[in-house]
Design an enzyme around this catalytic site. Structure first.
Site, mmCIF file in Angstrom:
data_model
loop_
_atom_site.group_PDB
_atom_site.id
_atom_site.type_symbol
_atom_site.label_atom_id
_atom_site.label_comp_id
_atom_site.label_asym_id
_atom_site.label_seq_id
_atom_site.Cartn_x
_atom_site.Cartn_y
_atom_site.Cartn_z
ATOM 1 N N GLY A 149 88.898 54.504 23.961
ATOM 2 C CA GLY A 149 89.351 54.182 25.318
ATOM 3 C C GLY A 149 90.826 54.469 25.484
ATOM 4 C CG ASN A 150 92.634 55.535 28.777
ATOM 5 O OD1 ASN A 150 92.980 54.773 29.655
ATOM 6 N ND2 ASN A 150 91.703 56.484 28.959
ATOM 7 C CG HIS A 151 97.060 51.384 26.312
ATOM 8 N ND1 HIS A 151 96.597 50.227 25.744
ATOM 9 C CD2 HIS A 151 97.632 52.089 25.317
ATOM 10 C CE1 HIS A 151 96.885 50.235 24.451
ATOM 11 N NE2 HIS A 151 97.504 51.359 24.173
ATOM 12 C CB ALA A 199 93.461 57.202 32.374
#
Ligand code: C5P
Length: 402
Positions: A211-213, A279
């Site tokens: 995943g990402n932030h 994102a």
């Protein structure tokens, strides 16, 4: 149709005799088509019953932090739900607490959490009203952006004549109607706007993912702004804890980039404007294990394959749609953003540089630069993400008109 029609209003009632008038105020609001959530301070229940107001507002009335055993009234959710909050009557005591950030009851905690405009209608005896501390509390509240609904002159509960009567319900309704008429711009009315937001989760096995932030905040703010300006909004979002503040937004939750690809293509034909604020992971694990992977080896390699570029795929098939992308860059910002604009066949790109303080993931602020199709460059100031969302919609409309 009245301007409060369809609006979500929190009515906060504090403990003064004028509380009896809130019954007719709630009736007027409901008749005008507003949704009304009443929150009462414990002291106000001596002046008018929650049952009366629950019956008139057609909703349960909240008075305490605890609804029933083990269930908590979430003041933050309540505050986010509302398009406006009005505290009427606002007693000297409640005004003093509001002015000083005290929150020893649900009404005050909701006020402190409110992001919407807050109106307050003071009501008290004339000597209390002209006391310097009350005056300074009111001034302080107005300086914080709250809107005072002025008291009327006349007979007070004490029998004295003077200033301090709560404004009449009809007057308070007019104030709200006027406010919503001034602030309702319908410049996206009838437009179908699709917005992507949040991160994507690319599964590795049934319990793990890449995943990402991204928190999704920028995309959610754009969705709220577009809906508040009359658009029909579809918000396609990856996992996030955020909620929209406009019930007209159709939220479609997805997990992976492939899900998002499918969801975007499903609605693309009927879209007028598509804004890609998500994102999206560039790569995903080539194979997804069907069982949880065991930690047997010292090293573990995951082979990744490329995800589809969703905006580019939409850019390749677009007919009438206006496409907006984001570019988050760390170097050669303008040049990279321009080449993305071209490569993905976008109409506008919103560039944010990680070199700018206050911009990026998880921050409440953002500093962006718009680049349009003709490579005109419009740098913007550092602003709250809500204000950046406004600027993005304004910029889209400027380019769209062309
Ligand atoms: O190429 P890059 O990832 O920097 O482009 C960012 C823009 O493209 C964003 O608007 C993002 O939502 C979109 N994007 C996409 N599909 C991807 C990757 C990014 O639509 N797979």
């Amino acid at each position: 149709m009245q301007n409060v029609s369809g609006k979500k209003i929190i009515l906060g009632i504090s403990g003064g005799i004028a509380a009896y008038k809130t019954a007719s105020f709630v009736r007027l609001l409901i008749k005008a088509g507003a949704q009304v959530q009443v929150i009462m301070s414990p002291a106000s229940c001596a002046f008018i019953t929650p049952l009366t107001l629950a019956t008139l507002s057609k909703r349960p009335v909240y008075t305490e932090f605890e609804k029933s055993f083990g269930e908590w009234t979430n003041h933050v959710d309540l505050a986010l739900w509302a398009d406006a909050m009005i505290i009427a009557p606002a007693t000297a005591n409640t005004l003093a607490k509001m002015a000083n950030g005290l929150c020893d009851n649900l009404l005050l905690a909701t006020y402190l959490s409110a992001k919407c405009p807050v109106f307050f209608a003071p009501a008290m005896d004339l000597d209390m009203f002209i006391h310097p501390s009350t005056k300074s509390n009111i001034q302080k509240l107005v300086s914080y952006g709250n809107i005072e609904i002025e008291t009327a002159f006349g007979e007070l509960a004490s029998g004295l004549i003077g200033q301090g009567r709560m404004a009449e319900p009809e007057f308070m309704l007019n104030v709200l109607n006027e406010y919503f008429s001034k602030n309702s711009s319908n410049d996206l009315k009838g437009k179908q706007v699709v917005i992507t937001a949040g991160p994507t989760y690319e599964p590795i096995d049934p319990v793990r993912f890449i995943g990402n932030h991204s928190t999704g905040k920028m995309g959610f703010d754009i969705a709220n702004e577009a809906a508040n300006r009359g658009a029909n909004v579809v918000l396609i979002t990856g996992p996030t804890s955020l909620k929209t503040n406009n019930s007209q937004i159709k939220v479609q939750k997805i997990l992976s980039a492939n899900d998002m690809y499918q969801a975007c293509h499903d609605v693309f034909e009927s879209a007028d404007i598509v804004i890609g604020a998500a994102a999206i992971a560039d790569y995903r694990p080539k194979t997804v294990a069907t069982q949880k992977i065991k930690k047997n080896d010292e090293e573990f390699t995951i082979v990744l394959e490329k995800n589809p570029d969703i905006l580019a795929s939409l850019g390749a098939i677009k007919t009438h749609q206006f496409l907006v992308g984001f570019a988050l860059e760390t170097e050669n910002e303008i040049e990279y953003a321009k080449s993305k604009l071209k490569k993905k066949n976008l109409d506008l790109i919103v560039l944010n540089s990680l070199n700018d303080k206050g911009a990026g993931f998880g921050k409440p602020t953002n500093k962006v630069t718009f680049i349009d199709k003709d490579f005109n460059i419009f740098p913007q100031e550092l602003k709250s993400k809500e204000d950046v969302a406004k600027d993005i919609i304004d910029q889209i409309l400027k380019n769209y008109a062309k």
